[in-house]
Design an enzyme around this catalytic site. Structure first.
Site, mmCIF file in Angstrom:
data_model
loop_
_atom_site.group_PDB
_atom_site.id
_atom_site.type_symbol
_atom_site.label_atom_id
_atom_site.label_comp_id
_atom_site.label_asym_id
_atom_site.label_seq_id
_atom_site.Cartn_x
_atom_site.Cartn_y
_atom_site.Cartn_z
ATOM 1 N N ASP B 193 0.891 -1.160 0.000
ATOM 2 C CA ASP B 193 0.000 0.000 0.000
ATOM 3 C C ASP B 193 0.926 1.206 0.000
ATOM 4 O O ASP B 193 1.510 1.549 1.030
ATOM 5 C CB ASP B 193 -0.884 -0.012 1.258
ATOM 6 C CG ASP B 193 -1.900 1.132 1.235
ATOM 7 O OD1 ASP B 193 -1.593 2.174 0.633
ATOM 8 O OD2 ASP B 193 -2.984 0.971 1.806
ATOM 9 N N HIS B 194 1.081 1.826 -1.170
ATOM 10 C CA HIS B 194 2.151 2.817 -1.296
ATOM 11 C C HIS B 194 1.946 4.023 -0.391
ATOM 12 O O HIS B 194 2.887 4.764 -0.118
ATOM 13 C CB HIS B 194 2.332 3.251 -2.756
ATOM 14 C CG HIS B 194 1.237 4.106 -3.288
ATOM 15 N ND1 HIS B 194 0.113 3.583 -3.863
ATOM 16 C CD2 HIS B 194 1.083 5.445 -3.311
ATOM 17 C CE1 HIS B 194 -0.674 4.573 -4.236
ATOM 18 N NE2 HIS B 194 -0.127 5.712 -3.911
ATOM 19 N N HIS B 257 -5.978 2.599 1.375
ATOM 20 C CA HIS B 257 -5.152 3.734 1.801
ATOM 21 C C HIS B 257 -5.731 4.455 3.020
ATOM 22 O O HIS B 257 -5.028 4.726 3.989
ATOM 23 C CB HIS B 257 -5.010 4.750 0.669
ATOM 24 C CG HIS B 257 -4.474 4.171 -0.596
ATOM 25 N ND1 HIS B 257 -3.484 3.230 -0.612
ATOM 26 C CD2 HIS B 257 -4.782 4.416 -1.896
ATOM 27 C CE1 HIS B 257 -3.204 2.914 -1.868
ATOM 28 N NE2 HIS B 257 -3.978 3.614 -2.663
#
Lengths: 377, 509
Positions: B193-194, B257
């Site tokens: 999950d950047h 996110h």
């Protein structure tokens, strides 16, 4: 930004109102009251008031400061050189800069001060400025110098003290007691053994003092290169059987080479040893490790560090003029290499790196006693 | 143990490995993954001996693949493009053509990896990065297993990074988790999950637990409510409508996110900074979310909306249903606002509001912590009271930073109060740019540090919460209405009303 006379100086992407000097080695006594590099001269007693006026003149700027950065030099012309360095440093490290130029050989005690601000565009939008106060002191200065600096620190922000050149008696216990970080370049010292005794005393006076030595910073890419190569299981397996360390350095940077050797010995648990061929190391299980130190006056501070085992070698090298360091691990039938950037050489870049890393620099402190032992061999 | 690593780099030991990227011809590989690996090389962080193999269906030679990577790296690399380092780096990159379902392709891949390992005496670590379209995730994992590529050689490791979306609901997420765990150990699985790799997200824990002034106030006694906003001014440009129609704002952004950010804001202090120490506390937050498990609860606590035609930055933009690759009768939300309650001692009675929308006035992601008003005596008893309470804002992107709003007296002889702002900007305080999120995350995966990756239970708990809402929207006989707002505005009035029922209002960004 307007063309006001208070001394804002913008980075290259925006106009600035004062011409830059092309030659930055003017003698101290020739510094004019309005100096393109140092700003305008102000009476010492009203420095803070004049700085305040600087900000009132333009509301499009942000005054940024994460630290007090004092730059001390006894070299003629250093104030102007250091102002140019601060202009570059403040692109990435917001600070209140206090430049101090000292001429202790002048019999008459004098104190002059200039103020300016170095401004840069952040994200191409906002103008972020850092204040700079420059002091020029002559005559006997110890107490005046210390009090002058103390009076102009931004409260609560750390004090980074960059001492340029040889240490002197001005580095008193009272001064050291307020410094958070002392930046030095031990490569510039004529008698490193004696100067490191002063550093030890300073550390005893202020146990929280963090020492940052340019000589140590110059070996960063070599050390991280070695560390990275020993992440490889091939190199790890070879570690107990290492039998030789070879290092090539520039004669002016012997301290850097010795610090790297001290670091290797401390981290790998190697003891000092003496052989017919001179001094050497001995591994924790008694294996002799030969040392070969070579000078190369045409190369960079460090040009090669090779660690050998019978089948495997690990090396980090930097060729003269190259912009990269090569890391290499080699064993029977296998060789892998990669490039990484070289360590910086300019004082401004070295300080910038030291400021970026922060931290306690505990490895330096750990390596220091061993290094001091090597210095007197 | 590597004795020379002490104090140089704080993270675990990144060993040389072969990185296989599935979906190598895609945008993610070209724009994010390869530039991230290159920048790690520039910073001297990429282990010497790393080999990168791009795996994709399209026929290409190594040279063609490298040329494409070179072209884009010059445009997008954070640290610019150093020809000498690039030339050295790109020599480690090769291309492997195969269908994702072709066993022969995996057999040839295994041979290629074995040949690389043979150079190193038969040993080699492997990192598989699944960056393909999500419909191939299962097939790739099963094919890896069938080829025996999931098994690490003695003394080595084999890991997998899985890109989002990690499932489309709880059932598919569980299925995918099962396939992943049938193939790789959970400890070798890295669900990326950047957002968690962003500097400000990482700073959240530092802000909370390294500063003694915040944590004592971080609870229901002092905090009125917390808002998490992810605003985007873009719509469905570049053909994104096709993907978005299948996901929507809730599944695309909130499930992963924004719930991850929520868990970092709301979690208890972990016992240590180990991957599981941190993730144990994060999952407790998600598990403690009060479930909106009926149509009525969803209608009361969740607002979904689509934008109608409007203007952004002076340019006319179409409504959602008029966007490219979007159905004119679409029921996909391009905006969602959710009121959440966390049933823990710390957060009892404190609403958390999450909103995410396309075609909002500007791009901004932030967390704002709204503190309760000071007691109603002294200044609050004055006419007009105190103008607004304290708000701590953590800006995730762009313009990363932290600000604190407080009340101050206006200079003058009379007693008048105004809010003022203390502002910290990363860009002005630290001129040096932060590494891209993918750089940090890739290096962590190579080093075996899963702290910034989602664990199986986190993903499934998040889907459990989201599924209730999706069901109320799509399976109910009388689903909650799809609200509308004009593109370029701050969302529908229903979202404003969501906060008004608690006496709160969205922060104006």
């Amino acid at each position: 930004m307007g063309t006001h006379g208070a001394g804002f100086e913008m980075g290259e992407s925006t106009p600035y109102f004062l011409p830059k000097l092309s030659h930055m080695t003017a003698p101290l006594d020739s510094i004019p009251a309005i100096c393109p590099e140092l700003g305008i001269e102000v009476p010492v007693a009203i420095i803070e008031r004049e700085l305040h006026k600087l900000w009132e003149q333009d509301d499009a700027t942000t005054n940024a400061s994460l630290m007090n950065l004092v730059v001390y030099s006894e070299k003629a012309g250093a104030l102007i050189e250091n102002s140019a360095i601060i202009r570059e440093l403040t692109r990435e490290h917001a600070c209140r800069a206090i430049l101090v130029g000292i001429d202790r050989h002048e019999p008459e005690p004098t104190l002059r001060a200039w103020i300016t601000a170095h401004c840069h565009l952040a994200d191409g939008r906002k103008s972020v400025c850092c204040e700079q106060i420059a002091f020029h002191l002559t005559g006997r200065v110890t107490g005046r110098f210390r009090n002058t600096v103390f009076a102009h620190l931004n409260s609560d922000l750390p004090l980074i003290f960059w001492w340029q050149g040889e240490l002197s008696e001005i580095l008193t216990e009272r001064l050291v007691s307020v410094i958070d970080r002392l930046v030095i370049d031990s490569s510039s010292w004529a008698d490193p053994a004696a100067s490191f005794t002063m550093i030890e005393e300073a550390s005893q006076a202020n146990p929280d003092l963090i020492i940052q030595d340019h000589a140590w910073t110059r070996s960063w890419q070599f050390r991280i290169g070695i560390a990275s190569l020993f992440d490889d299981p091939i190199a790890q397996e070879a570690l107990p059987e290492i039998h030789a360390v070879e290092i090539t350095y520039h004669p002016a940077h012997r301290n850097t080479a010795l610090q790297v050797l001290a670091w290797l010995a401390v981290q790998a648990g190697w003891k000092d040893a003496v052989t017919d061929a001179g001094w050497a190391f001995e591994s924790s299980h008694g294996k002799a490790i030969s040392l070969k130190l070579s000078e190369d006056a045409s190369g960079p501070p460090l040009s090669s560090l090779v660690i050998r085992e019978n089948r495997t070698s690990v090396q980090v090298t930097q060729k003269a003029g190259s912009s990269h360091v090569e890391r290499q691990v080699e064993t029977a039938g296998y060789k892998a290499s990669s490039l990484s950037p070289i360590d910086p050489t300019s004082p401004a870049d070295l300080v910038a790196i030291q400021l970026s890393r922060g931290g306690k620099n505990s490895l330096y402190q750990k390596m220091l006693p061993r290094f001091r032992g090597l210095l007197v061999k | 143990m590597n004795p020379f690593r002490e104090d140089l780099v704080s993270r675990s030991r990144p060993e040389p490995c072969s990185i296989v990227i599935f979906g190598a011809t895609g945008d993610l590989t070209h724009r994010k993954l390869i530039p991230a690996l290159y920048n790690l090389a520039v910073d001297g962080e990429l282990p010497t001996g790393v080999k990168i193999i791009g795996f994709a269906r399209r026929e290409k030679s190594d040279a063609e693949f490298r040329a494409g990577l070179d072209e884009l790296n010059r445009k997008v690399s954070r640290s610019g493009h150093d020809d000498e380092i690039w030339d050295s780096f790109i020599q480690t990159v090769s291309y492997h053509t195969s269908e994702f379902t072709d066993p022969d392709g995996y057999r040839r891949l295994a041979e290629k990896l074995d040949a690389i390992d043979a150079e190193r005496g038969g040993k080699g670590n492997r990192l598989f990065y699944i960056a393909s379209a999500p419909e191939f995730f299962d097939e790739i994992l099963i094919a890896l297993k069938n080829a025996g590529l999931n098994e690490a050689k003695p003394g080595c490791w084999a890991r997998v990074i899985v890109e989002k979306p990690f499932g489309t609901d709880l059932a598919t997420a569980k299925h995918l988790n099962q396939v992943v765990n049938d193939t790789f150990h959970e400890s070798d699985t890295y669900r990326i999950d950047h957002y968690l790799g962003k500097e400000t997200a990482q700073n959240l824990m530092v802000l909370r637990f390294a500063n003694s002034i915040f944590e004592p106030l971080w609870n229901s006694k002092y905090i009125s409510h917390i808002q998490i906003t992810c605003a985007e001014n873009l719509g469905m440009e570049g053909g994104r409508g096709g993907y978005y129609e299948k996901s929507g704002a809730l599944r695309d952004m909130v499930q992963n996110h924004l719930l991850q950010l929520l868990s970092l804001v709301a979690m208890e202090p972990p016992t240590d900074l180990s991957a599981d120490g941190v993730r144990d506390e994060k999952v407790k937050v998600i598990r403690s979310l009060r479930q909106w498990d009926t149509r009525e609860k969803v209608a009361k606590n969740v607002v979904r909306a689509q934008y109608t035609a409007g203007h952004i930055d002076g340019t006319a933009v179409p409504g959602y249903r008029q966007e490219d690759r979007v159905s004119p009768t679409s029921e996909t939300e391009a905006y969602v606002a959710v009121r959440l309650l966390i049933d823990t001692w710390r957060w009892s009675g404190v609403p958390f509001y999450i909103r995410m929308g396309k075609r909002l006035p500007k791009k901004s992601t932030e967390i704002s912590v709204h503190f309760k008003d000071a007691p109603c005596v002294l200044f609050n008893a004055l006419s007009g009271g105190v103008p607004g309470g304290n708000v701590l804002v953590i800006r995730i992107q762009p313009d990363e930073g932290i600000s604190l709003r407080m009340v101050s007296k206006i200079p003058g002889t009379s007693l008048r109060l105004e809010p003022v702002k203390m502002d910290f900007h990363y860009s002005t305080s630290f001129g040096k740019g932060s590494p891209e999120a993918y750089e940090r995350l890739l290096l962590d995966a190579i080093a075996g540090d899963a702290t910034l990756f989602a664990r199986r239970d986190e993903v499934e708990e998040a889907w459990k919460f989201i599924d209730h809402i999706e069901r109320a929207w799509h399976e109910s006989d009388s689903p909650p209405v799809m609200a509308e707002f004009v593109a370029g505005s701050w969302g529908p009035k229903e979202a404003d009303e969501l906060l008004q029922q608690d006496g709160n209002a969205w922060r104006r960004l």
